[in-house]
Design a protein around this motif. Structure first.
Motif, PDB file in Angstrom:
ATOM      1  N   SER A  44       0.806  -1.211   0.000  1.00 51.92           N
ATOM      2  CA  SER A  44       0.000   0.000   0.000  1.00 51.92           C
ATOM      3  C   SER A  44       0.846   1.271   0.000  1.00 51.92           C
ATOM      4  CB  SER A  44      -0.933   0.006   1.216  1.00 51.92           C
ATOM      5  OG  SER A  44      -0.194  -0.093   2.423  1.00 51.92           O
ATOM      6  N   PHE A  45       2.140   1.146   0.337  1.00 58.26           N
ATOM      7  CA  PHE A  45       2.987   2.336   0.416  1.00 58.26           C
ATOM      8  C   PHE A  45       3.906   2.488  -0.795  1.00 58.26           C
ATOM      9  CE2 PHE A  45       2.034   1.216   4.838  1.00 58.26           C
ATOM     10  CZ  PHE A  45       1.451   2.408   5.251  1.00 58.26           C
ATOM     11  N   THR A  46       3.793   1.577  -1.763  1.00 58.50           N
ATOM     12  CA  THR A  46       4.625   1.684  -2.952  1.00 58.50           C
ATOM     13  C   THR A  46       3.772   1.998  -4.164  1.00 58.50           C
ATOM     14  OG1 THR A  46       4.435  -0.707  -3.325  1.00 58.50           O
ATOM     15  CG2 THR A  46       6.338   0.073  -2.071  1.00 58.50           C
ATOM     16  N   LYS A  47       4.367   2.676  -5.115  1.00 60.53           N
ATOM     17  CA  LYS A  47       3.662   3.053  -6.321  1.00 60.53           C
ATOM     18  C   LYS A  47       3.902   2.025  -7.418  1.00 60.53           C
ATOM     19  CE  LYS A  47       4.076   8.021  -5.384  1.00 60.53           C
ATOM     20  NZ  LYS A  47       4.585   9.317  -5.883  1.00 60.53           N
ATOM     21  N   ALA A  48       3.034   2.082  -8.431  1.00 60.70           N
ATOM     22  CA  ALA A  48       3.288   1.267  -9.609  1.00 60.70           C
ATOM     23  C   ALA A  48       4.620   1.696 -10.204  1.00 60.70           C
ATOM     24  CB  ALA A  48       2.169   1.464 -10.622  1.00 60.70           C
ATOM     25  N   ILE A  49       5.338   0.765 -10.765  1.00 55.37           N
ATOM     26  CA  ILE A  49       6.661   1.055 -11.284  1.00 55.37           C
ATOM     27  C   ILE A  49       6.659   0.878 -12.792  1.00 55.37           C
ATOM     28  CG2 ILE A  49       9.091   0.412 -11.271  1.00 55.37           C
ATOM     29  CD1 ILE A  49       8.663  -0.626  -8.415  1.00 55.37           C
ATOM     30  N   SER A  50       6.955   1.946 -13.497  1.00 52.50           N
ATOM     31  CA  SER A  50       7.150   1.891 -14.940  1.00 52.50           C
ATOM     32  C   SER A  50       8.560   2.380 -15.206  1.00 52.50           C
ATOM     33  CB  SER A  50       6.136   2.791 -15.651  1.00 52.50           C
ATOM     34  OG  SER A  50       6.449   2.898 -17.026  1.00 52.50           O
ATOM     35  N   THR A  51       9.377   1.555 -15.833  1.00 50.22           N
ATOM     36  CA  THR A  51      10.749   1.969 -16.099  1.00 50.22           C
ATOM     37  C   THR A  51      11.245   1.345 -17.393  1.00 50.22           C
ATOM     38  OG1 THR A  51      12.936   2.243 -15.086  1.00 50.22           O
ATOM     39  CG2 THR A  51      11.888   0.081 -14.856  1.00 50.22           C
ATOM     40  N   MET A  52      12.392   1.800 -17.852  1.00 51.01           N
ATOM     41  CA  MET A  52      13.013   1.277 -19.064  1.00 51.01           C
ATOM     42  C   MET A  52      14.216   0.435 -18.649  1.00 51.01           C
ATOM     43  SD  MET A  52      10.919   2.732 -21.086  1.00 51.01           S
ATOM     44  CE  MET A  52      11.604   2.300 -22.682  1.00 51.01           C
ATOM     45  N   LYS A  53      14.267  -0.775 -19.166  1.00 49.93           N
ATOM     46  CA  LYS A  53      15.357  -1.674 -18.783  1.00 49.93           C
ATOM     47  C   LYS A  53      16.127  -2.147 -20.009  1.00 49.93           C
ATOM     48  CE  LYS A  53      13.975  -3.288 -14.272  1.00 49.93           C
ATOM     49  NZ  LYS A  53      14.058  -4.416 -13.341  1.00 49.93           N
ATOM     50  N   VAL A  54      17.428  -2.290 -19.804  1.00 45.47           N
ATOM     51  CA  VAL A  54      18.295  -2.927 -20.779  1.00 45.47           C
ATOM     52  C   VAL A  54      18.987  -4.073 -20.052  1.00 45.47           C
ATOM     53  CG1 VAL A  54      20.226  -1.365 -20.310  1.00 45.47           C
ATOM     54  CG2 VAL A  54      20.136  -2.559 -22.487  1.00 45.47           C
ATOM     55  N   GLY A  55      19.165  -5.194 -20.728  1.00 49.95           N
ATOM     56  CA  GLY A  55      19.741  -6.338 -20.028  1.00 49.95           C
ATOM     57  C   GLY A  55      20.295  -7.374 -20.979  1.00 49.95           C
ATOM     58  N   LEU A  56      20.771  -8.462 -20.395  1.00 48.91           N
ATOM     59  CA  LEU A  56      21.329  -9.541 -21.203  1.00 48.91           C
ATOM     60  C   LEU A  56      21.145 -10.871 -20.481  1.00 48.91           C
ATOM     61  CD1 LEU A  56      24.220 -10.342 -19.666  1.00 48.91           C
ATOM     62  CD2 LEU A  56      24.959  -8.229 -20.751  1.00 48.91           C
ATOM     63  N   GLU A  57      21.169 -11.941 -21.254  1.00 48.03           N
ATOM     64  CA  GLU A  57      21.025 -13.306 -20.718  1.00 48.03           C
ATOM     65  C   GLU A  57      21.934 -14.239 -21.506  1.00 48.03           C
ATOM     66  OE1 GLU A  57      18.918 -13.582 -18.139  1.00 48.03           O
ATOM     67  OE2 GLU A  57      17.980 -11.615 -18.430  1.00 48.03           O
ATOM     68  N   ILE A  58      22.508 -15.223 -20.807  1.00 48.68           N
ATOM     69  CA  ILE A  58      23.221 -16.323 -21.461  1.00 48.68           C
ATOM     70  C   ILE A  58      22.524 -17.622 -21.060  1.00 48.68           C
ATOM     71  CG2 ILE A  58      25.389 -17.569 -21.763  1.00 48.68           C
ATOM     72  CD1 ILE A  58      26.909 -15.111 -20.947  1.00 48.68           C
ATOM     73  N   PHE A  59      22.199 -18.460 -22.045  1.00 45.00           N
ATOM     74  CA  PHE A  59      21.630 -19.779 -21.781  1.00 45.00           C
ATOM     75  C   PHE A  59      22.675 -20.814 -22.176  1.00 45.00           C
ATOM     76  CE2 PHE A  59      18.162 -16.868 -22.326  1.00 45.00           C
ATOM     77  CZ  PHE A  59      17.358 -17.174 -21.247  1.00 45.00           C
ATOM     78  N   TYR A  60      22.816 -21.857 -21.347  1.00 47.40           N
ATOM     79  CA  TYR A  60      23.968 -22.735 -21.504  1.00 47.40           C
ATOM     80  C   TYR A  60      23.675 -24.137 -20.986  1.00 47.40           C
ATOM     81  CZ  TYR A  60      24.371 -21.342 -16.587  1.00 47.40           C
ATOM     82  OH  TYR A  60      24.101 -21.098 -15.259  1.00 47.40           O
ATOM     83  N   ASP A  61      24.534 -25.079 -21.410  1.00 43.01           N
ATOM     84  CA  ASP A  61      24.485 -26.448 -20.913  1.00 43.01           C
ATOM     85  C   ASP A  61      25.562 -26.639 -19.855  1.00 43.01           C
ATOM     86  OD1 ASP A  61      23.615 -29.197 -20.881  1.00 43.01           O
ATOM     87  OD2 ASP A  61      25.455 -29.702 -21.962  1.00 43.01           O
ATOM     88  N   SER A  62      26.780 -26.205 -20.170  1.00 41.15           N
ATOM     89  CA  SER A  62      27.897 -26.271 -19.222  1.00 41.15           C
ATOM     90  C   SER A  62      28.160 -24.884 -18.654  1.00 41.15           C
ATOM     91  CB  SER A  62      29.161 -26.781 -19.914  1.00 41.15           C
ATOM     92  OG  SER A  62      30.294 -26.625 -19.078  1.00 41.15           O
ATOM     93  N   GLU A  63      28.406 -24.810 -17.336  1.00 41.59           N
ATOM     94  CA  GLU A  63      28.603 -23.527 -16.671  1.00 41.59           C
ATOM     95  C   GLU A  63      30.003 -22.960 -16.876  1.00 41.59           C
ATOM     96  OE1 GLU A  63      28.416 -22.061 -12.121  1.00 41.59           O
ATOM     97  OE2 GLU A  63      26.693 -23.234 -12.763  1.00 41.59           O
ATOM     98  N   THR A  64      30.886 -23.728 -17.493  1.00 36.20           N
ATOM     99  CA  THR A  64      32.269 -23.301 -17.678  1.00 36.20           C
ATOM    100  C   THR A  64      32.338 -21.955 -18.412  1.00 36.20           C
ATOM    101  OG1 THR A  64      33.007 -25.604 -17.803  1.00 36.20           O
ATOM    102  CG2 THR A  64      34.521 -23.920 -18.627  1.00 36.20           C
ATOM    103  N   GLY A  65      32.921 -20.967 -17.778  1.00 38.66           N
ATOM    104  CA  GLY A  65      33.131 -19.672 -18.403  1.00 38.66           C
ATOM    105  C   GLY A  65      31.944 -18.721 -18.364  1.00 38.66           C
ATOM    106  N   ILE A  66      30.790 -19.179 -17.886  1.00 37.30           N
ATOM    107  CA  ILE A  66      29.590 -18.342 -17.920  1.00 37.30           C
ATOM    108  C   ILE A  66      29.689 -17.182 -16.926  1.00 37.30           C
ATOM    109  CG2 ILE A  66      27.096 -18.273 -17.597  1.00 37.30           C
ATOM    110  CD1 ILE A  66      28.041 -19.774 -20.116  1.00 37.30           C
ATOM    111  N   LYS A  67      30.056 -17.486 -15.681  1.00 35.49           N
ATOM    112  CA  LYS A  67      30.193 -16.416 -14.688  1.00 35.49           C
ATOM    113  C   LYS A  67      31.245 -15.400 -15.125  1.00 35.49           C
ATOM    114  CE  LYS A  67      28.822 -19.206 -10.691  1.00 35.49           C
ATOM    115  NZ  LYS A  67      29.281 -19.856  -9.449  1.00 35.49           N
ATOM    116  N   GLU A  68      32.342 -15.915 -15.686  1.00 37.23           N
ATOM    117  CA  GLU A  68      33.395 -15.024 -16.152  1.00 37.23           C
ATOM    118  C   GLU A  68      32.846 -14.074 -17.218  1.00 37.23           C
ATOM    119  OE1 GLU A  68      35.387 -18.496 -14.305  1.00 37.23           O
ATOM    120  OE2 GLU A  68      33.680 -18.211 -15.647  1.00 37.23           O
ATOM    121  N   ASP A  69      32.053 -14.597 -18.137  1.00 36.73           N
ATOM    122  CA  ASP A  69      31.476 -13.776 -19.211  1.00 36.73           C
ATOM    123  C   ASP A  69      30.505 -12.738 -18.644  1.00 36.73           C
ATOM    124  OD1 ASP A  69      30.675 -12.782 -21.655  1.00 36.73           O
ATOM    125  OD2 ASP A  69      30.192 -14.726 -22.526  1.00 36.73           O
ATOM    126  N   ILE A  70      29.614 -13.188 -17.752  1.00 38.13           N
ATOM    127  CA  ILE A  70      28.608 -12.285 -17.174  1.00 38.13           C
ATOM    128  C   ILE A  70      29.277 -11.192 -16.345  1.00 38.13           C
ATOM    129  CG2 ILE A  70      26.781 -12.107 -15.431  1.00 38.13           C
ATOM    130  CD1 ILE A  70      25.682 -13.168 -17.990  1.00 38.13           C
TER     131      ILE A  70
END
Length: 326
Positions: A114-140
């Motif tokens: 009740s004390f928060t307002k509706a949030i409208s914002t602009m977002k930019v982001g990225l995602e990696i989908f993978y089978d092996s986790e090798t190198g993923i954290k390093e990339d992110i």
């Protein structure tokens, strides 16, 4: 009669100079992501209410504004999140190869209380989908480090935790799955009185209260608090690989010269579909979250129960630019 100039709470018109800098910053970041091998995609603002968010449908549906489509007689929803839309696009390709995507768009969330307002914002982001986790954290985390530099963010704090560790702790304490979301909300509020009352209602003893209260106290300098977390996990015989994963993430963050890292095991940025490492970047004086990210899993396809792993982050551009006074 309504005022011509009025807008709903939490909704605003973006005008110069903010609009000019928003466009420049968005383009700058998307060009950077694409140069790092991320393919740009655009997702729809409107979806069917009963399918929005995939496995995270219930939570995302509750966060979304919904209305009826007079043509199809179905309920439609404005997206409160883009990550799960990207996950759906990835599943469409039915590939187990690593795929990298970046995106930009508006999200609209319902107020959480009740004390928060509706949030409208602009977002930019990225995602990696993978089978092996090798190198993923390093990339992110390497891309995150570059993003912070390009945004000119210096006065920030990064908190990191792991949802899978908390879930295993709750398994060891024999907490039923249908009560966990409420418990996590209490934990994230850091109210020990509410925690005590809730555990009493659920018939949990003193041991559960002590362990979870100690978990609440784990927030601060990584090197110091990691020892306290390790102590709790050893007592409960938590999978050592999960603790190692947090340590590995911390090392990768430090290697990429990301500073002011705190460990926080009850910070749940974004939505509860995250299932592993989670992190959040905020401005310490205002406490406003600027960047949220983490790991999660989605089903590979309707015919294949194998889970597809993902990791990424999104950036609240409006909050960052306002904070910088641009």
């Amino acid at each position: 009669m309504s005022d011509f100039w009025n807008l709903p709470d939490g909704v605003e018109e973006i005008v110069p100079p903010l609009s000019t800098n928003l466009e420049k910053t968005k383009t700058y970041l998307l060009d950077y992501f694409q140069n790092k091998g991320f393919d740009i995609i655009f997702t729809p603002l409107i979806e069917y209410s009963d399918s929005i968010g995939g496995l995270a449908n219930e939570e995302l549906s509750k966060s979304s504004f919904q209305f009826s489509d007079t043509n199809s007689e179905k309920s439609l929803a404005l997206r409160p999140d883009i990550s799960q839309q990207v996950a759906r696009i990835d599943r469409r390709f039915l590939t187990e190869k690593n795929k990298k995507y970046c995106y930009y768009g508006e999200v609209i969330k319902k107020p959480r209380g009740s004390f928060t307002k509706a949030i409208s914002t602009m977002k930019v982001g990225l995602e990696i989908f993978y089978d092996s986790e090798t190198g993923i954290k390093e990339d992110i985390f390497n891309t995150l480090s570059g993003t912070l530099k390009k945004l000119g963010l210096k006065d920030y704090v990064l908190t990191i935790g792991d949802i899978s560790v908390l879930d295993e702790i709750l398994d060891k304490l024999r907490f039923p799955s249908d009560k966990r979301n409420k418990l996590k909300n209490i934990l994230s509020s850091r109210s020990k009185s509410d925690l005590s009352e809730f555990l009493k209602q659920e018939g949990k003893g003193k041991r559960a209260l002590i362990i979870l209260s100690n978990l609440l106290d784990i927030i601060g300098n990584y090197d110091h608090e990691f020892k306290n977390l390790n102590s709790i996990c050893k007592e409960l015989k938590i999978d050592a690989k999960k603790i190692k994963s947090i340590k590995q993430s911390f090392d990768v963050l430090k290697k990429n010269k990301i500073k002011n890292i705190l460990i926080d095991m009850v910070d749940f940025p974004g939505y509860s579909y995250h299932s592993g490492i989670v992190f959040s970047i905020f401005q310490p004086k205002s406490g406003v979250p600027l960047i949220n990210g983490g790991q999660y899993k989605t089903p590979f396809s309707k015919a294949n129960n194998k889970e597809r792993k993902g990791m990424g982050f999104d950036i609240d551009l409006i909050s960052i630019l306002k904070l910088q006074g641009k």
